[in-house]
Design an enzyme around this catalytic site. Structure first.
Site, PDB file in Angstrom:
ATOM      1  N   GLU A   1       1.814  -0.487  -4.996  1.00 18.25           N
ATOM      2  CA  GLU A   1       1.013   0.919  -5.223  1.00 18.25           C
ATOM      3  C   GLU A   1       1.701   1.920  -5.603  1.00 18.25           C
ATOM      4  OE1 GLU A   1      -3.352   2.592  -3.695  1.00 18.25           O
ATOM      5  OE2 GLU A   1      -1.714   2.275  -2.206  1.00 18.25           O
TER       6      GLU A   1
ATOM      7  N   ASP B   1       0.897  -1.052  -0.021  1.00 20.22           N
ATOM      8  CA  ASP B   1       0.010   0.041   0.105  1.00 20.22           C
ATOM      9  C   ASP B   1       0.677   1.237   0.059  1.00 20.22           C
ATOM     10  OD1 ASP B   1      -2.712   1.305   0.601  1.00 20.22           O
ATOM     11  OD2 ASP B   1      -1.440   1.990   2.213  1.00 20.22           O
TER      12      ASP B   1
END
Length: 769
Positions: A444, A408
């Site tokens: 990401e 993330d």
């Protein structure tokens, strides 16, 4: 900087002159100061009479073992740079009224406080109290009144509440803008969970036959799911197992994944996490889990077997069951920030251990650098922080059996001092680590800071979420692309982003939807977000949805609109699954799941966030599932749809064929001018005779050739199929204009024949001669 009067007010708070009584067991006035001799002596009656032996500084965390002279016990080791004293706190079985025994750890090696406690066995609950200076103006936030979770705890028992006692500062201090600088000396232990000693090295014969699938990247199909949401309403899973790791390991859950044809599940965060205060006040909870606080512990809320270490074994059994079905397990991990938030957040773990060592601070040191939008950012360039992250990653691979990670806001981890740096310590360590460089790594590739958007910039070994693919595909099917240049790159593997440094087409993780944003069904049903249930005035969630509601906002009884929406679902799924790169599906999209237009359902731990398996009782969702399954079967059967190298686009000398060719509706190859012109129809030809690479025995890889025609206009169009040398004939394999897809061989068309492409549809044709 604050005024002199404000500084004086703060210093009054630092001397303990707080509004109202704030008792600490047996300690009053100046003796409450961190590190005070009285503070160290004034403790409840001990549960353990054994002394703390020196123990060892490694490994970090709590490790049960046989110590000197054959005595069983647990070695505790905590890195706490700059601390003045560390106490190990052991808790008996008394629940909320548990008696606490505080044992000073007096051994200090390279800023690691350690000790071996005889008689402490697996299942023991524990935490730490760390002493040091309280001076938020310089980033020092030690507060021994706050019980801290061990960053290396393998299991966590209990949940985080967030009353005022859990905060290191006084929350109701009259001067709100300096409230975080006034220390709160109330005990937080009754309100926070405890770490649990786990016997990591216990022998388990069940694990001897575990085999990792080791699916090559090019052959992978990722299925993003939430452990609780995927299983909570599944009728085939026993009720007591729904919402748990054991539920995901149940044959009913695995059968759906196997029949669908995915090769890996990407689990939304399963690290222990905490719920935010603003959600708890509104009667909501953090559902997605992007608020980590325990990087080694499986989230206890997903355990059916218990929270005294049983969740560890349950998670392992889930991984083993998925592996046995040929499915890899990828974890969505959140190492960019923690649940402690900004300076006004709670003190749960790292902040109280060494705030300045673990977090990036602003120049004034009181506030936090926030590249994540969540209040804080881990200071990954610090060796001990980097060690925490890499130790955690290796643990999940070697001891828990997982096969990879999706990071993330990975750009936040790649920052050196300020800027994103692809030679940063984090990326360098991953690249050379003998364990981590062998697993699947997904970035990401952005964060919320300046220069944080890094799509296409991560080095080899890494794949990336390709949001440019998402945006181009969405825009094409809603009629918003000015031309088809960008779409051409996205359908063919995004060579403009990834054809450097030895990267391959599978560096692109292609997706149309993800957990964050509209579901696929909502993408064709809503043009505006409808997040009112989140309690934030519909201000949360993105406004850039690139969606089209097909003529009505939300659910409708209009049959024409519903027919069109189902067709658009088929178009989007077909486009995704025939594109070059690694496709990622979101759980439930294959059956038309809706969140009622909520594009930020992070706090919807209810029917809005769970999969509605009853959808499969109706024809539309069943047909969508059947199409998805059929497309994945085609993908697995045909290597031309999952290439391991980029297309060259060069014509062969013998016959003029290309490995990739683009055609206009007139059956002619596209010119440079065609790419810049507005177009609603695009066709690509993939040659199965020009697949680079060899199979395991060294033989050339050949396959059928395919022509894909994408038509986004609202009227049918004529399309001339390319004739020889491209093809003598074509067989229609998929036609998304049809509600029901044929399973028998489809219609055959001659090369050069003009066919009618239905409005808003995809035709997939296989070359047969």
């Amino acid at each position: 900087m604050s005024s002199a009067a404000e500084q004086e007010t703060v210093q009054e708070g630092l001397r303990g002159d707080l509004p109202g009584p704030l008792p600490v067991a047996g300690v009053e006035g100046r003796d409450r100061e961190p590190g005070s001799p009285v503070a160290l002596r004034a403790r409840e009656a001990p549960l353990y009479t054994a002394s703390v032996w020196p123990g060892a500084p490694t490994p970090l965390g709590a490790r049960f073992r046989i110590g000197p002279d054959g005595v069983a016990g647990t070695n505790f080791a905590l890195w706490a740079g700059g601390a003045e004293a560390v106490e190990l706190c052991l808790f008996d079985e008394g629940g909320d009224s548990a008696t606490e025994t505080r044992l000073p750890l007096t051994e200090l090696t390279h800023e690691i406080w350690h000790g071996f406690v005889p008689g402490v066995r697996p299942g023991q609950r524990y935490g730490y109290r760390v002493h040091g200076r309280w001076d938020p103006w310089t980033g020092a936030r030690w507060n021994p009144a706050k019980l801290l979770l061990d960053p290396y705890a393998r299991a966590v028992d209990g949940d985080f509440e967030l009353p005022a006692e859990v905060y290191g500062h006084v929350r109701d201090w009259p001067q709100q803008h300096v409230a975080d600088t006034v220390r709160d000396d109330r005990d937080s232990a009754p309100h926070v969970p405890k770490g649990v000693v786990v016997h990591d090295d216990a022998p388990d014969d069940e694990w001897m036959d575990d085999r990792r699938p080791k699916t090559p990247w090019a052959d992978s199909v990722i299925y993003e799911l939430h452990v609780r949401g995927f299983t909570k309403l599944h009728p085939g899973i026993p009720e007591e197992l729904r919402g748990t790791y054991a539920g995901l390991a149940h044959p009913a859950a695995i059968d759906h994944l196997v029949r669908l044809g995915v090769t890996a599940v990407e689990l939304l965060p399963v690290h222990q996490y905490a719920h935010e205060d603003h959600l708890l006040k509104r009667g909501l909870r953090n559902y997605w889990g992007y608020n980590s606080i325990g990087y080694f512990a499986p989230h206890a809320g997903y355990s059916a077997s218990g929270t005294r270490g049983e969740q560890v074994g349950e998670f392992k059994r889930m991984v083993r069951a998925l592996h046995a079905a040929g499915i890899e397990v990828i974890l969505d991990v959140v190492y960019n920030h923690t649940a402690e938030a900004g300076e006004l957040g709670p003190t749960l773990s790292l902040r109280g251990i060494d705030n300045r060592g673990y977090y990036r601070l602003q120049s004034d040191a009181r506030t936090y650098a926030d590249y994540t939008g969540c209040g804080n950012t881990l200071h990954v360039v610090q060796p001990h922080v980097l060690r925490l992250i890499t130790d955690s990653l290796r643990y999940w691979v070697t001891e828990m059996g997982v096969d990879g990670f999706r990071f993330d806001l990975a750009a936040a981890l790649a920052r050196s001092m300020h800027d994103v740096d692809m030679l940063s310590p984090f990326l360098a360590v991953i690249a050379q680590d003998p364990v981590l460089r062998r697993v699947k790594l997904i970035a990401e590739p952005w964060d919320v800071g300046n220069g944080g958007y890094q799509v296409g910039a991560f080095p080899p070994l890494w794949t990336e979420w390709n949001d440019r693919y998402r945006d181009a595909v969405r825009d094409f099917w809603r009629g918003a692309l000015p031309d088809v240049r960008d779409l051409g790159y996205r359908l063919s593997g995004s060579s403009d982003l990834y054809a450097w440094g030895g990267r391959r087409p599978y560096a692109s993780i292609n997706f149309v939807t993800a957990h964050d944003g509209f579901t696929l069904r909502d993408l064709v049903s809503y043009e505006q977000k409808h997040n009112e249930a989140n309690g934030e005035g519909n201000r949360d969630g993105t406004n850039d949805n690139r969606s089209w509601n097909c003529g009505a906002e939300g659910e409708t009884d209009d049959p024409r609109i519903n027919v069109l929406r189902r067709r658009q679902l088929r178009n989007l799924l077909t486009t995704l699954l025939v594109s070059t790169g690694v496709p990622m599906l979101v759980a439930g999209d294959e059956m038309g799941r809706t969140q009622g237009g909520n594009n930020n359902a992070y706090c919807q731990d209810n029917e809005a966030g769970w999969l509605d398996w009853s959808l499969l009782e109706t024809p539309g969702p069943r047909g969508l599932l059947e199409l998805t399954t059929r497309l994945l079967s085609l993908r697995h059967a045909h290597p031309v749809l999952r290439r391991r190298a980029f297309f060259s686009g060069r014509a062969r000398a013998a016959d003029g064929l290309r490995d990739l060719a683009w055609f206009t509706p007139h059956g002619k190859e596209m010119t440079e001018q065609d790419w810049y012109a507005p177009a609603s129809t695009l066709a690509l030809y993939l040659s199965g005779r020009d697949i680079p690479g060899r199979d395991a025995r060294g033989a050339e890889v050949t396959d059928d050739s395919f022509l894909t025609v994408l038509h986004a206009a609202d009227r049918p169009a004529s399309f001339q199929l390319p004739g020889p040398p491209w093809a003598q004939s074509y067989e229609l394999v998929v036609d998304t204009s049809r509600e029901e897809q044929e399973t028998a061989p489809g219609t055959v068309h001659a090369g050069g024949e003009t066919v009618t492409v239905p409005a808003r549809s995809v035709l997939l044709l296989r070359v047969t001669g």
